[in-house]
Each structure stands twice: as C-alpha cells, then as structure tokens.
Design a protein around this motif. Structure first.
Motif, PDB file in Angstrom:
ATOM      1  N   PHE A 107       2.315  11.063   5.399  1.00 36.00           N
ATOM      2  CA  PHE A 107       3.201   9.865   5.683  1.00 36.00           C
ATOM      3  C   PHE A 107       2.726   8.990   6.564  1.00 36.00           C
ATOM      4  O   PHE A 107       2.638   9.378   7.670  1.00 36.00           O
ATOM      5  CB  PHE A 107       4.746  10.363   5.530  1.00 36.00           C
ATOM      6  CG  PHE A 107       5.068  10.811   4.590  1.00 36.00           C
ATOM      7  CD1 PHE A 107       6.277  10.483   3.547  1.00 36.00           C
ATOM      8  CD2 PHE A 107       4.678  12.280   4.071  1.00 36.00           C
ATOM      9  CE1 PHE A 107       6.623  11.119   2.358  1.00 36.00           C
ATOM     10  CE2 PHE A 107       5.353  12.953   3.117  1.00 36.00           C
ATOM     11  CZ  PHE A 107       6.324  12.444   2.107  1.00 36.00           C
ATOM     12  N   GLN A 108       3.074   7.660   6.480  1.00 36.71           N
ATOM     13  CA  GLN A 108       2.683   6.611   7.359  1.00 36.71           C
ATOM     14  C   GLN A 108       3.666   7.108   8.657  1.00 36.71           C
ATOM     15  O   GLN A 108       3.317   6.697   9.647  1.00 36.71           O
ATOM     16  CB  GLN A 108       3.154   5.384   7.007  1.00 36.71           C
ATOM     17  CG  GLN A 108       2.858   4.276   7.900  1.00 36.71           C
ATOM     18  CD  GLN A 108       2.773   2.773   7.389  1.00 36.71           C
ATOM     19  OE1 GLN A 108       3.197   2.593   6.268  1.00 36.71           O
ATOM     20  NE2 GLN A 108       2.288   1.906   7.941  1.00 36.71           N
ATOM     21  N   ASN A 109       5.256   7.333   8.383  1.00 42.75           N
ATOM     22  CA  ASN A 109       6.063   7.726   9.525  1.00 42.75           C
ATOM     23  C   ASN A 109       6.020   9.280   9.825  1.00 42.75           C
ATOM     24  O   ASN A 109       6.871   9.652  10.424  1.00 42.75           O
ATOM     25  CB  ASN A 109       7.301   7.036   9.120  1.00 42.75           C
ATOM     26  CG  ASN A 109       8.057   7.597   7.772  1.00 42.75           C
ATOM     27  OD1 ASN A 109       7.272   8.595   7.081  1.00 42.75           O
ATOM     28  ND2 ASN A 109       8.969   7.042   7.390  1.00 42.75           N
ATOM     29  N   PHE A 138      -3.351   9.747   1.732  1.00 43.92           N
ATOM     30  CA  PHE A 138      -3.270   9.560   3.189  1.00 43.92           C
ATOM     31  C   PHE A 138      -2.754   8.216   3.320  1.00 43.92           C
ATOM     32  O   PHE A 138      -3.363   7.154   3.130  1.00 43.92           O
ATOM     33  CB  PHE A 138      -4.628   9.597   3.828  1.00 43.92           C
ATOM     34  CG  PHE A 138      -5.278  11.087   3.756  1.00 43.92           C
ATOM     35  CD1 PHE A 138      -5.039  11.962   4.540  1.00 43.92           C
ATOM     36  CD2 PHE A 138      -6.289  11.151   2.695  1.00 43.92           C
ATOM     37  CE1 PHE A 138      -5.655  13.328   4.546  1.00 43.92           C
ATOM     38  CE2 PHE A 138      -6.760  12.380   2.628  1.00 43.92           C
ATOM     39  CZ  PHE A 138      -6.455  13.324   3.554  1.00 43.92           C
ATOM     40  N   ASP A 139      -1.603   7.925   4.267  1.00 44.77           N
ATOM     41  CA  ASP A 139      -1.164   6.542   4.615  1.00 44.77           C
ATOM     42  C   ASP A 139      -1.364   6.539   6.055  1.00 44.77           C
ATOM     43  O   ASP A 139      -0.569   6.905   6.748  1.00 44.77           O
ATOM     44  CB  ASP A 139       0.233   6.688   4.288  1.00 44.77           C
ATOM     45  CG  ASP A 139       0.987   4.976   4.118  1.00 44.77           C
ATOM     46  OD1 ASP A 139       0.220   4.410   4.325  1.00 44.77           O
ATOM     47  OD2 ASP A 139       1.919   4.955   3.539  1.00 44.77           O
ATOM     48  N   GLU A 140      -2.233   5.873   6.246  1.00 46.72           N
ATOM     49  CA  GLU A 140      -2.706   5.571   7.653  1.00 46.72           C
ATOM     50  C   GLU A 140      -2.709   6.537   8.634  1.00 46.72           C
ATOM     51  O   GLU A 140      -2.076   6.459   9.668  1.00 46.72           O
ATOM     52  CB  GLU A 140      -1.728   4.183   8.179  1.00 46.72           C
ATOM     53  CG  GLU A 140      -1.861   3.126   7.278  1.00 46.72           C
ATOM     54  CD  GLU A 140      -1.390   1.889   7.934  1.00 46.72           C
ATOM     55  OE1 GLU A 140      -1.123   1.805   9.182  1.00 46.72           O
ATOM     56  OE2 GLU A 140      -0.800   0.738   7.182  1.00 46.72           O
ATOM     57  N   PRO A 141      -3.370   7.795   8.315  1.00 46.50           N
ATOM     58  CA  PRO A 141      -3.283   8.864   9.050  1.00 46.50           C
ATOM     59  C   PRO A 141      -3.982   9.042  10.561  1.00 46.50           C
ATOM     60  O   PRO A 141      -3.672   9.991  11.280  1.00 46.50           O
ATOM     61  CB  PRO A 141      -4.021  10.018   8.055  1.00 46.50           C
ATOM     62  CG  PRO A 141      -5.230   9.114   7.498  1.00 46.50           C
ATOM     63  CD  PRO A 141      -4.498   7.812   7.308  1.00 46.50           C
ATOM     64  N   LYS A 168       0.641  -1.224   0.185  1.00 43.37           N
ATOM     65  CA  LYS A 168       0.045  -0.037  -0.046  1.00 43.37           C
ATOM     66  C   LYS A 168       0.974   1.313  -0.035  1.00 43.37           C
ATOM     67  O   LYS A 168       0.603   2.091  -0.772  1.00 43.37           O
ATOM     68  CB  LYS A 168      -0.861   0.005   1.133  1.00 43.37           C
ATOM     69  CG  LYS A 168      -1.602  -1.174   1.437  1.00 43.37           C
ATOM     70  CD  LYS A 168      -2.585  -1.151   2.626  1.00 43.37           C
ATOM     71  CE  LYS A 168      -1.759  -1.137   4.031  1.00 43.37           C
ATOM     72  NZ  LYS A 168      -1.206  -2.401   4.142  1.00 43.37           N
ATOM     73  N   THR A 169       1.811   1.248   0.983  1.00 44.18           N
ATOM     74  CA  THR A 169       2.861   2.632   1.101  1.00 44.18           C
ATOM     75  C   THR A 169       3.503   2.573  -0.329  1.00 44.18           C
ATOM     76  O   THR A 169       3.525   3.641  -0.727  1.00 44.18           O
ATOM     77  CB  THR A 169       3.704   2.257   2.435  1.00 44.18           C
ATOM     78  OG1 THR A 169       2.932   2.170   3.478  1.00 44.18           O
ATOM     79  CG2 THR A 169       4.638   3.665   2.276  1.00 44.18           C
ATOM     80  N   THR A 170       3.843   1.481  -0.823  1.00 45.51           N
ATOM     81  CA  THR A 170       4.906   1.477  -1.971  1.00 45.51           C
ATOM     82  C   THR A 170       3.919   2.240  -3.183  1.00 45.51           C
ATOM     83  O   THR A 170       4.325   2.929  -3.912  1.00 45.51           O
ATOM     84  CB  THR A 170       5.169   0.053  -2.393  1.00 45.51           C
ATOM     85  OG1 THR A 170       5.809  -0.531  -1.415  1.00 45.51           O
ATOM     86  CG2 THR A 170       6.236   0.269  -3.573  1.00 45.51           C
TER      87      THR A 170
HETATM   88 MG   LIG Z   1       2.495   1.071   4.814  1.00 47.70          MG
END
Ligand SMILES: [Mg+2]
Ligand SMILES: Nc1ncnc2c1ncn2[C@@H]1O[C@H](COP(=O)(O)OP(=O)(O)OP(=O)(O)O)[C@@H](O)[C@H]1O
Lengths: 355, 296
Positions: free
Chosen positions: A81-83, A157-160, A42-44
């Motif tokens: 970003f997820q991070n 949105f990455d797991e916001p 997903k992130t990729t």
């Molecule tokens: Mg991810």
C-alpha cells in the motif's frame, strides 16, 4: 495463469468521475509500471484491481475470469500500500508473517520466509519492534516484506520505494526485479520515479487525468512519445519544446522558429506551413561551431557527472546537458546542434506526434 | 493602594490555590468529609437505648469474619457482577460489530439503541417485575409457551431463577451502554489494516481476533472498568424486584449495607460494610488497571 485485463474500466466517486475507459492487457509474468502525475488515478486503479474499490464501469479479468465482484481475499493478489497499512498492534515479524499465519503454514516455514525477507530488506534487527517504533522508510520496507513472502499470481506495488534513500532504493530495485524473475508473478508497479520505471518495466503505462495516454516498452515511450504530454513527462531533465512552422522552400523540409532552423529527415510527413512544436531532449543537444540553434548561456548547474546549461534561445529557456569539461560561463553566446533523428515533431493543435 | 487594585491582583494570581479552591471545597464537602466520617462511624455503633453513637473499637470489623450473611451477600454480588459483566461485554461487542456500518439507517439504529439508558434503573426494575410476573408477565408467558419454564413457576420467587430474572433487567438496560463505548472505539479504528488483512487472506474470524480485539483492547478495558465499578454496587434492581429474596438468592452487599444502616439502625456496621465494598472495588480496579495496562 494470471494475466490481468482491463476492459473499459471507469471509476466515479459519487458524481465525480476520476477514471474512464481504461483498457489494456497485462500478460502473464509481465512487469508493468504505471506512471503518471499525482492524482491521475494510479492508486485507484490498483485498488480496483485488488478489489478494495468497486468498479463503476467495465470488466476486470484476472487469469481470464471476470472478477468484478470477487472478494479481495479470493483474488490471489499481494499488495504494497502507498500508505503502508501496517498492523499497528503486531510486531514487524507478525506483520510480515500474518498472511502465512492465517493460511496456517508450518511455523518453521514461516520463520524461514520472514527471516529471508527481513534479510533482504535490512530489517533483521527490527523484527521485534512495533510499527510506531519505526521510521517511515523502515515501515515501508515492512509493507514490502509483507508482499514478498506471498506466493500469489499477481503483485501490486503502490510506490513501494518512495520513502527510501537513493542507495537502498537502487538495492531494492534489483531485489524486486530478481524476485520477479524468480516468482514470475504478474506485477503492476506504480511509481513517480522515472529511473525505476525505465529500468524495471517490461511495459510502461502512462496515465493522465484518469486515462491512458501511451503504453509501450520503456524504449518506445522514450524514443517515440506519442504526444507533447508524454514527451514532456518522460525524461529528466524534461524535453525542450520550441514552437515554429514547417518550411519546404529549399526542397527539403525544415523547422523554422526565431533563432532556430533545423533540417528535418526527408521522410517527414509534416506539411509545409503547418504550425508545429519541436521537441528535443537536453541530452540530444550538443555545443557546435555553427549549429542551427543560437542562444546565450543564462545559468550552469552541475549535477555530479554532467552540467545542465540553461540557454536563452529567443526568450525561451532551453536546457542542454553537456560533459563537465564543456561547462560555460553565463552570458556567453553559443550555438547548438542536434541530430535530425533525435528531433520529435508534434502538431500544435492536436499535440499528437507527427511521424 | 485602592480596593480595585487589590481585587485585580487577586484575580490574576499566579498561585494555583485560588483557582483550585472551589473544586477543593466541593471535594471536601461531598467526598472527603463523608469518607472520613464513614471511617469514623465504622468504629462506633448507634445505641438506640441511649440514642447516641458509642465507641466500639474494631468490633464491627472483627464481626465481618463470622457474619455468614456478609459472606453470602458478597458471593451473590460477585456472581451478579461476573455474569452481568461477561454477558454485557460479549453481547455489547456483538451488537457494536453489527452496528458498525455506514449504510443508511444505521445511524438511526445506533441512536435508538441508547434509549434504554434514559429510563431510571428503578423504573426498569419495575417494568421487568411486571413482565416476569407469573400471571400477567409477557416474559413468563413466552418462557412457558416455549417450554423453558414449567407453568406456575414464579421467576422472581424461585431460588434458582430469581438472580437470572434480575440480571435480565440489568443486562437489557446496560448492554447498550457497552455498545455505545465499544462502537465509539470501533468507529475510530483505521480502515487500512483491514484492507491489508483482506489482501493477506484473513477470514473475518481471524481478522476479528488478530486485528480488532488487539486494537480495541484499551477501549474494552475502559468499558469493563466503568461498567464493573457500577455493577459492584448494584442496588436498584434487587431492591425493586426481589428485595434480596427468595431467601438470600439475590441478596447483594449493597442491599445488606443499606438494610443494616436504615432498617436495623446499625449505622456503624452499615458504614463498615460499605467501606468493605469500597475497598474491594479499589483493589479489583487497580489490579485490573495494572494487568490491562490501562493508561489514564
Ligand atoms: Mg497513489
Ligand atoms: N475516496 C475518494 N473519494 C473521492 N475522490 C477520490 C477518492 N479517492 C481518490 N479520489 C480522487 O481520485 C483521483 C485519483 O486518485 P489516486 O489516489 O488514484 O491518485 P494517484 O495517481 O495514486 O496519485 P498519487 O501519485 O498522488 O498517489 C484523485 O483526483 C483523487 O482526488
């Protein structure tokens, strides 16, 4: 115009292929949720959309134009970003304001927008702090704020909301949907949270091991999962699966397994004798006097509103969700019933849905 | 109690002193004693006639104020220090940014860049002395060829150019040192904020000033501190290349202190000058540490 289209997208890190042949189109203004287990890509996929990761194969189109080689700066996107990826040497205010500052927006406008975002995110008291002085959830909200003040065609949105408490999460869900209704930006939203996916998505894209397994509205995916994998992934608690065969001796087809005998809808295309897996959601099972499924209660878990009964059906742990009033003591024999239209049938070999 | 018990007891001592003794001894012999002796010396002067040191009270210190040579050398030192530090920092940062890449070959480039640091400064000075020679020097030749220098002008013997000529050697040799420290800092920066900045639409220039510089501030401060202290006591290049000349164009404080001590046998005044240098470095360094909020 900011539709996003993936045409045969593939991704390899060195010799490791992590994604292949991803093809789907997100219409302008659509809110798409990417769902899938950890490590499925997903992130990729989001990072490739943003231009932070090169695209190994296929074409990425944004607003009808191929953007494979376009710099992230020129793609007209905002991303959480997820991070988090906060700017460590900037205050919360500057973190949120940075995109507006580099675009040389008037100071008053910047202040207004940042304060508006901080208000929604409950960050008003923290605007002067630095990222290292914030909790994980506060940092995540700053990352969110950074995207909220943007005025772009595409939001990623990455797991916001992954680090927020339940209450704040529910609040943010509504805010994000409202924001989307107002800005009408095309949105790709990654989450692990099924409630988020179900409540927010126009379309859910379910990924597994770098490929899309099903794409559809939340209702379609919930009601007609196209494979055992999707059926097991969507819904909580997870769907119960029972392996058995099709029997048509009495004229009408029925599903047969030890301790189980369920009549199927007459229009079922299952062949007699075919080895199948039957799936039924815990919510679709109910306790009945003379039900087609017989078992013994092993355990009863109270989850607030409802009770989850673990029932031993010929050695298989089957979960049933019942109202609190119908709580059962362990060891009690019991029979369950299910409506024919709530039954999902899958071919055991191909694991695909049987209509 | 046997002797071996005694030995063992000493070896496992809880008291810090036995463990610190070797270091303290080294410090006393090589740092504290010379410093104290230097201070003592600055209140004396060697009298050749009697071949002995004589107490002169504060005369050496009082003499500083009226000593134009001292003020001139201090000015030259500050100019040298300022220009060298500024050029080495800016150039070092620029080169470090260029070398901060993961493409094949960049590791090799980073490696060969540090080669200038292997050469002893005095030798580097002699190399530049030769290269800036008005007749045989390649640098003189090139400068004349492109018209920046009129023919028959000796760089190191012309008042306007001599300091620049010395600085050339200094900057050539020590910019790589800056690059080395700054590059270590750059390589350690997180990549995520840069990705966020790209998404936020920042240009490379904005990213450099708003992200890289603030994140690098501590590293830059350390680099400036180390290099600055070193620059202030510059000796090798001026000694080898110009001996302070022409006139006092390249006459630095360390050269003056050296000359007073060893050429004129003014041990007391030489000690005073070197103490002044130490004091200036201490003050500047500590003010800088305060202002730049360097944490040790
Ligand atoms: Mg991810
Ligand atoms: N830079 C990289 N080099 C090598 N492999 C990578 C790299 N980045 C990601 N991968 C691999 O690609 C796959 C997909 O990773 P990705 O981060 O997209 O997963 P994800 O779906 O976002 O997971 P999660 O839900 O845990 O965030 C994983 O198997 C991961 O190990």
């Amino acid at each position: 115009m900011s539709s996003v289209e993936y045409i045969g997208i593939g991704k390899s890190f060195g010799a490791v292929e992590v994604m292949r042949d991803i093809s789907f189109k997100i219409e302008d203004h659509q809110f798409v949720v990417l769902l899938g287990p950890s490590g499925c890509g997903k992130t990729t996929l989001l990072r490739m959309t943003a231009g932070l990761e090169t695209i190994s194969a296929g074409d990425l189109m944004i607003g009808g134009e191929k953007v494979n080689g376009v710099h992230p700066r020129d793609r007209d996107i905002a991303m959480v970003f997820q991070n988090y990826a906060l700017y460590p040497t900037m205050s919360v205010f500057d973190n949120i304001a940075f995109s507006l500052q580099v675009a040389k927006k008037p100071k008053a406008e910047i202040r207004k927008k940042v304060e508006w975002a901080a208000e929604i995110l409950n960050l008003t008291d923290y605007l002067k702090r630095y990222p290292k002085e914030l909790s994980g959830g506060q940092r995540q909200r700053v990352a969110m704020g950074r995207a909220m003040v943007r005025d772009t065609g595409v939001f990623l949105f990455d797991e916001p909301l992954s680090n927020l408490d339940a209450k704040l999460r529910a609040h943010m869900r509504i805010e994000i949907r409202q924001l989307h209704n107002r800005l009408k930006a095309t949105t790709v939203y990654v989450t692990h949270d099924q409630i988020e996916a179900m409540t927010m998505a126009d379309v859910i894209v379910l990924m597994h091991k770098g490929a899309i397994v099903q794409m559809g509205t939340p209702d379609e995916i919930y009601e007609r999962p196209n494979s055992i994998y999707v059926a097991g992934f969507i819904g909580s608690p997870a769907m119960n699966f029972i392996e058995g065969t099709i029997d048509a001796r009495g004229g009408a087809p029925s599903f047969e397994a030890p301790g189980v005998s369920i009549a199927l809808p007459a229009n079922s295309t299952a062949r007699p004798g075919q080895p199948v897996t039957l799936g039924v959601r815990p919510n679709d099972l109910a306790i009945a006097e003379e039900g087609p499924i017989r078992g013994t209660v092993i355990l009863s878990e109270t989850t607030g509103q409802d009770v989850q009964l673990h029932v031993d059906v010929d050695g298989r742990d089957t979960i049933v969700v019942v109202p609190r009033a119908e709580r059962q003591a362990p060891g009690k024999p019991l029979s369950l019933t299910v409506a024919p239209e709530a039954v999902h049938l899958f071919d055991r070999q191909s694991e695909a849905r049987i209509a | 109690m046997t002797t071996s018990d005694l030995v063992r007891r000493r070896v496992v001592s809880d008291h810090p002193l036995p463990w610190l003794m070797p270091l303290i001894a080294i410090l006393v012999v090589f740092t504290i004693f010379p410093l104290v002796y230097n201070i003592w010396l600055s209140f004396h002067e060697f009298v050749p006639r009697r071949r002995a040191l004589e107490w002169v009270g504060g005369r050496n210190w009082a003499q500083l104020w009226a000593d134009t040579r001292f003020w001139q050398s201090l000015t030259v030192t500050f100019i040298y220090f300022g220009i060298a530090l500024a050029v080495e920092l800016v150039l070092g940062m620029a080169i470090a940014l260029l070398l901060d890449a993961d493409e094949p070959g960049f590791g090799f480039l980073r490696g060969i860049l540090t080669m200038t640091l292997v050469i002893p400064p005095a030798i580097a000075g002699m190399m530049y002395l030769l290269m800036e020679d008005p007749q045989f020097g390649v640098i003189s030749y090139v400068l004349k060829a492109i018209g920046l220098l009129s023919p028959a002008t000796p760089i190191l013997a012309t008042t306007q150019y001599a300091l620049a000529g010395v600085l050339l050697a200094e900057i050539w040799q020590w910019t790589p040192f800056m690059v080395l420290i700054l590059l270590a800092g750059l390589r350690a920066l997180p990549s995520e904020p840069y990705e966020a900045a790209m998404i936020d639409g920042a240009s490379p220039w904005q990213t450099f000033w708003r992200l890289t510089m603030p994140m690098m501030s501590k590293v830059i401060a350390i680099a400036v501190l180390i290099r600055g202290i070193d620059l202030f006591r510059v000796f090798d290049y001026v000694f080898v290349m110009t001996s302070g000349g022409p006139g006092t164009a390249t006459y630095t404080l360390s050269l003056y202190a050296w000359q007073q001590t060893f050429s004129f046998v003014k041990w007391g005044y030489g000690a005073t000058l070197s103490l002044v240098m130490l004091l200036i470095v201490l003050i500047i360094a500590n003010v800088f540490i305060k202002v730049a909020k360097v944490r040790w």
